[in-house]
Write a protein that holds these residues in place. Structure first.
Motif, PDB file in Angstrom:
ATOM      1  N   VAL A 139     -12.180  10.947  -2.218  1.00  0.00           N
ATOM      2  CA  VAL A 139     -12.250  10.068  -0.623  1.00  0.00           C
ATOM      3  C   VAL A 139     -13.307  10.774  -0.404  1.00  0.00           C
ATOM      4  N   TRP A 154      -9.673   2.232  -8.962  1.00  0.00           N
ATOM      5  CA  TRP A 154      -8.892   1.947  -7.901  1.00  0.00           C
ATOM      6  C   TRP A 154      -9.681   1.075  -6.700  1.00  0.00           C
ATOM      7  N   TRP A 155     -11.658   0.582  -6.536  1.00  0.00           N
ATOM      8  CA  TRP A 155     -12.412   0.791  -5.458  1.00  0.00           C
ATOM      9  C   TRP A 155     -11.991  -0.949  -5.217  1.00  0.00           C
ATOM     10  N   SER A 177      -9.080  -0.660  -3.346  1.00  0.00           N
ATOM     11  CA  SER A 177      -9.215  -0.147  -1.896  1.00  0.00           C
ATOM     12  C   SER A 177      -9.992  -1.028  -0.648  1.00  0.00           C
ATOM     13  N   TYR A 189      -7.377  -2.118   1.887  1.00  0.00           N
ATOM     14  CA  TYR A 189      -7.754  -1.018   3.490  1.00  0.00           C
ATOM     15  C   TYR A 189      -8.881  -1.179   3.963  1.00  0.00           C
ATOM     16  N   ALA A 209      -7.989   3.547   6.539  1.00  0.00           N
ATOM     17  CA  ALA A 209      -8.898   3.500   5.558  1.00  0.00           C
ATOM     18  C   ALA A 209      -8.123   5.029   4.476  1.00  0.00           C
ATOM     19  N   THR A 210      -8.604   6.005   4.722  1.00  0.00           N
ATOM     20  CA  THR A 210      -8.683   6.942   3.931  1.00  0.00           C
ATOM     21  C   THR A 210      -7.166   7.680   3.438  1.00  0.00           C
ATOM     22  N   ILE A 227      -6.223   4.828   1.529  1.00  0.00           N
ATOM     23  CA  ILE A 227      -6.223   4.765  -0.040  1.00  0.00           C
ATOM     24  C   ILE A 227      -6.133   5.883  -0.686  1.00  0.00           C
ATOM     25  N   GLN A 228      -6.229   7.004  -0.122  1.00  0.00           N
ATOM     26  CA  GLN A 228      -5.181   8.538  -1.270  1.00  0.00           C
ATOM     27  C   GLN A 228      -3.365   8.467  -1.017  1.00  0.00           C
ATOM     28  N   LEU A 256      -3.269   5.287  -3.640  1.00  0.00           N
ATOM     29  CA  LEU A 256      -4.512   4.626  -4.885  1.00  0.00           C
ATOM     30  C   LEU A 256      -4.500   5.681  -5.075  1.00  0.00           C
TER      31      LEU A 256
END
Length: 453
Positions: free
Chosen positions: A234, A412-413, A416, A419, A441-442, A445-446, A449
């Motif tokens: 990411v 995983w887009w 995401s 988020y 969001a970071t 997502i991390q 996902l």
């Protein structure tokens, strides 16, 4: 132009997996390239015009199926010994699982760039066959079809971002469209439009989390970055994303935006009554003045996107599709001949994009990814009456030439969006800062996902 039976919005929801999400995408998330340890087979051989055999080809139903059906008729003339069974299939629901099981596979299929990187182990490595065309193919399309240096999709369409604007309103506000060369210029133009009409929210921001995130990625691609790098890491916490999000928040804080869902009732009303006059969006927004906007048809025009820095790229990609050949296809060499014909040969790409029964003026919602098919002086589709007769072809192909390369779109887009897409909406509503969006969001997502993939 006849109205498409499948709106571009629906196509793009499938393009990055939203349709698949509804049905569950466990297999997509679990099947990263190389996860089985088996190296994908390479397709290096080809066949000549006398080739014989039978292939099954999958495409989505709707207008594009009809376009490709007509183009395949041209292929049959060039390769009379090849029988093509062209089938309309719910690709988002069926293709991924079919690739994994290996049962009832087609010989080739239309697929979205977003899906290819996550399924490379189930696809033919086409690097050797694409090599003769590599130097003349969009770097962006090559990059999103590349995994570990190998190419797994045959690049088809390119969806450059453009700035759509109401020519009459800009003229009335004293704004020269040719002067909109940076995003600061775009804010200045919005201020001038709002001074002329205090009720205006001149710049469109989309209220749909998926399309909002897809739009954000267009603006990031314009700066040569994307949500994930080539290794799937990411990279939202960056100068480029912070620049975009800060610009969005500035436009929101100055009340220079209309926050509405793409071409829904509120959006159309604001476009028709003059409250919206600036729409930074993909080339496929051309659908709106051609089919949906009645009062303002003929008043809209297209220009390159502004640049983030003076002299920087004037476009980024928003969506896109390619063709794949399953690793267990029965007749992969013949499927390659078809896709080579449609993407890299005449009359193949002209049959796809040129005037036909589905689109009498030609298919003008994207442009080819192959540069010899994008000659500015040899348009494949005609000037658009709903744009006042503007030569959209030249605007779009010039924009396409400036699109930077990217990285493969991670598996995983689509998830995401839960988020980043949702946080972007909160930014557009004035409830989050750019740093809030990046940090929240970071982290999610991390954690939810990337670490679980």
């Amino acid at each position: 132009m006849s109205r498409p039976s499948v709106p571009r919005r629906s196509v793009l929801r499938g393009a990055l997996g939203v349709g698949a999400l509804a049905a569950g995408v466990g297999p997509l998330a679990a099947c990263a390239p190389g996860s089985t340890g088996a190296e994908p087979p390479k397709l290096s051989g080809t066949a000549g015009p006398s080739a014989k055999g039978e292939i099954t080809i999958w495409n989505r139903s709707g207008d594009l199926f009809k376009v490709f059906d007509a183009a395949i008729d041209e292929f049959r003339k060039a390769y009379p010994g090849i029988k093509v069974n062209h089938q309309a299939v719910d690709i988002d629901a069926k293709l991924a699982n079919t690739l994994i099981t290996g049962a009832d596979l087609p010989d080739g299929s239309f697929w979205d760039d977003a899906k290819i990187g996550s399924q490379a182990e189930h696809l033919y490595d086409l690097t050797d066959l694409i090599e003769p065309y590599r130097a003349r193919t969009s770097p962006y399309k090559l990059s999103v079809n590349t995994v570990d240096g190998r190419i797994y999709g045959v690049p088809w369409d390119l969806d450059p971002g453009l700035l759509w604007y109401r020519e009459d309103l800009l003229e009335d506000a004293g704004v020269d469209p040719a002067g909109l060369t940076t995003y600061d210029d775009l804010l200045d133009a919005a201020r001038a439009l709002k001074e002329k009409n205090p009720e205006a929210g001149p710049i469109h921001l989309d209220k749909d989390p998926f399309l909002g995130q897809l739009w954000l990625e267009m603006l990031a691609n314009q700066q040569g970055t994307s949500l994930a790098d080539a290794e799937g890491r990411v990279r939202l916490d960056s100068k480029e994303y912070r620049t975009i999000l800060t610009w969005v928040r500035s436009a929101v804080d100055e009340d220079l935006v209309t926050h509405a869902e793409y071409l829904k009732q509120a959006d159309l009303a604001a476009l028709e009554d003059g409250r919206q006059a600036l729409v930074p969006w993909a080339v496929w927004w051309s659908f709106a003045p051609q089919q949906l906007l009645k009062k303002t048809k003929g008043k809209w025009r297209a220009a390159p996107l502004p640049a983030w820095t003076p002299g920087g790229p004037r476009s980024g990609a928003m969506g896109g599709s390619s063709f794949i050949i399953p690793a267990k296809a029965k007749n992969p060499e013949l499927a390659w001949l078809l896709y080579e014909f449609l993407c890299f040969k005449e009359p193949g790409y002209s049959a796809v994009y040129g005037p036909g029964s589905v689109y009498p003026g030609g298919l003008n919602t994207s442009v080819p990814s192959y540069t010899p098919a994008r000659r500015p002086d040899t348009p494949l589709f005609e000037p658009v009456a709903a744009l006042g007769g503007q030569d959209l072809w030249k605007v779009a192909v010039d924009a396409a030439a400036s699109i930077p390369a990217a990285a493969p779109i991670p598996a995983w887009w689509a998830k995401s969006v839960d988020y980043l897409g949702n946080d972007l909406q909160r930014l557009m509503e004035g409830d989050m800062t750019p740093d809030d969006v990046i940090d929240d969001a970071t982290r999610k997502i991390q954690r939810n996902l990337v670490d679980r993939a």
